[in-house]
Design a protein around this motif. Structure first.
Motif, PDB file in Angstrom:
ATOM      1  N   CYS A 142       1.213   4.462  -2.553  1.00 36.24           N
ATOM      2  CA  CYS A 142       1.177   5.853  -2.076  1.00 36.24           C
ATOM      3  C   CYS A 142       2.413   6.626  -2.524  1.00 36.24           C
ATOM      4  N   SER A 173      -5.903   2.425  -1.829  1.00 34.04           N
ATOM      5  CA  SER A 173      -5.111   1.196  -1.756  1.00 34.04           C
ATOM      6  C   SER A 173      -5.242   0.520  -0.392  1.00 34.04           C
ATOM      7  N   PHE A 174      -5.550   1.291   0.627  1.00 33.73           N
ATOM      8  CA  PHE A 174      -5.705   0.723   1.981  1.00 33.73           C
ATOM      9  C   PHE A 174      -7.072   0.083   2.188  1.00 33.73           C
ATOM     10  N   CYS A 213      -3.939   6.820  -3.291  1.00 34.51           N
ATOM     11  CA  CYS A 213      -3.162   6.290  -2.167  1.00 34.51           C
ATOM     12  C   CYS A 213      -4.094   5.704  -1.108  1.00 34.51           C
ATOM     13  N   CYS A 256       0.837  -1.211   0.000  1.00 35.81           N
ATOM     14  CA  CYS A 256       0.000   0.000   0.000  1.00 35.81           C
ATOM     15  C   CYS A 256       0.870   1.258   0.000  1.00 35.81           C
ATOM     16  N   SER A 300      -4.634   3.237   7.139  1.00 37.42           N
ATOM     17  CA  SER A 300      -3.690   4.137   6.477  1.00 37.42           C
ATOM     18  C   SER A 300      -3.022   5.053   7.500  1.00 37.42           C
TER      19      SER A 300
END
Length: 184
Positions: A103, A146-147, A143, A99, A155
């Motif tokens: 980012c 993605s979490f 970004c 992740c 995150s």
């Protein structure tokens, strides 16, 4: 002699009237360009707080104030990018590392997009500047997304990413205002 006295008195009256008229104009304007600009933004408090922290703001015109905000966008994006690079070095967990790699790539692009926004803004190409600013926002959004993909991770940059998204939106709105001459 009487004529000269009359002319001097007339000149003094004229100057007095001009002085008081000028004084009244100053009284009726707010006199604070930062407040005037930030009232047009999406977040008055964030805008004024941000501009008042920069010593150059006190002598800047409208475009200069927006440029200061753009510089702050770049500083924020760079700071988050550096934090992500640090976290990548410290993280052992493979999913979190993956992740953070997403980012890192997105924030690297966001920094480039802010630089392109500044370049377009300085060239008075406000349409292109707004387009680049929109691209800046996609970096932190991608970004953070993605979490949320399984396996979900918390995150470490969520709040800062959200703050940057809002700050870029505020600044892009002011660029749009400048392009439409609504700040004057």
């Amino acid at each position: 002699m009487t004529q000269k006295i009359y002319e001097k008195m007339h000149s003094i009256r004229t100057l007095t009237v001009i002085f008081f008229m000028s004084l009244s104009l100053i009284t009726f304007s707010s006199g604070d360009l930062i407040d005037d600009i930030c009232r047009k933004s999406s977040d008055f408090k964030v805008c004024t707080d941000s501009l008042r922290t920069d010593p150059k703001s006190s002598s800047a015109d409208e475009k200069g104030l927006v440029r200061i905000l753009l510089q702050q966008c770049l500083a924020k994006a760079t700071s988050i990018y550096n934090e992500i690079v640090f976290l990548l070095k410290e993280t052992k967990e493979p999913v979190l590392k993956q992740c953070l790699e997403v980012c890192k790539d997105n924030y690297d692009g966001a920094k480039d997009d802010v630089a392109a926004t500044i370049k377009s803004f300085d060239a008075n190409d406000f349409t292109e500047a707004i387009s680049h600013a929109s691209a800046v926002e996609s970096g932190p959004i991608d970004c953070e997304e993605s979490f949320t993909e399984p396996p979900v991770r918390k995150s470490p940059t969520k709040q800062k990413s959200n703050d940057l998204i809002n700050f870029v939106g505020l600044t892009a709105g002011l660029i749009d205002c400048i392009s439409k001459s609504c700040l004057s």
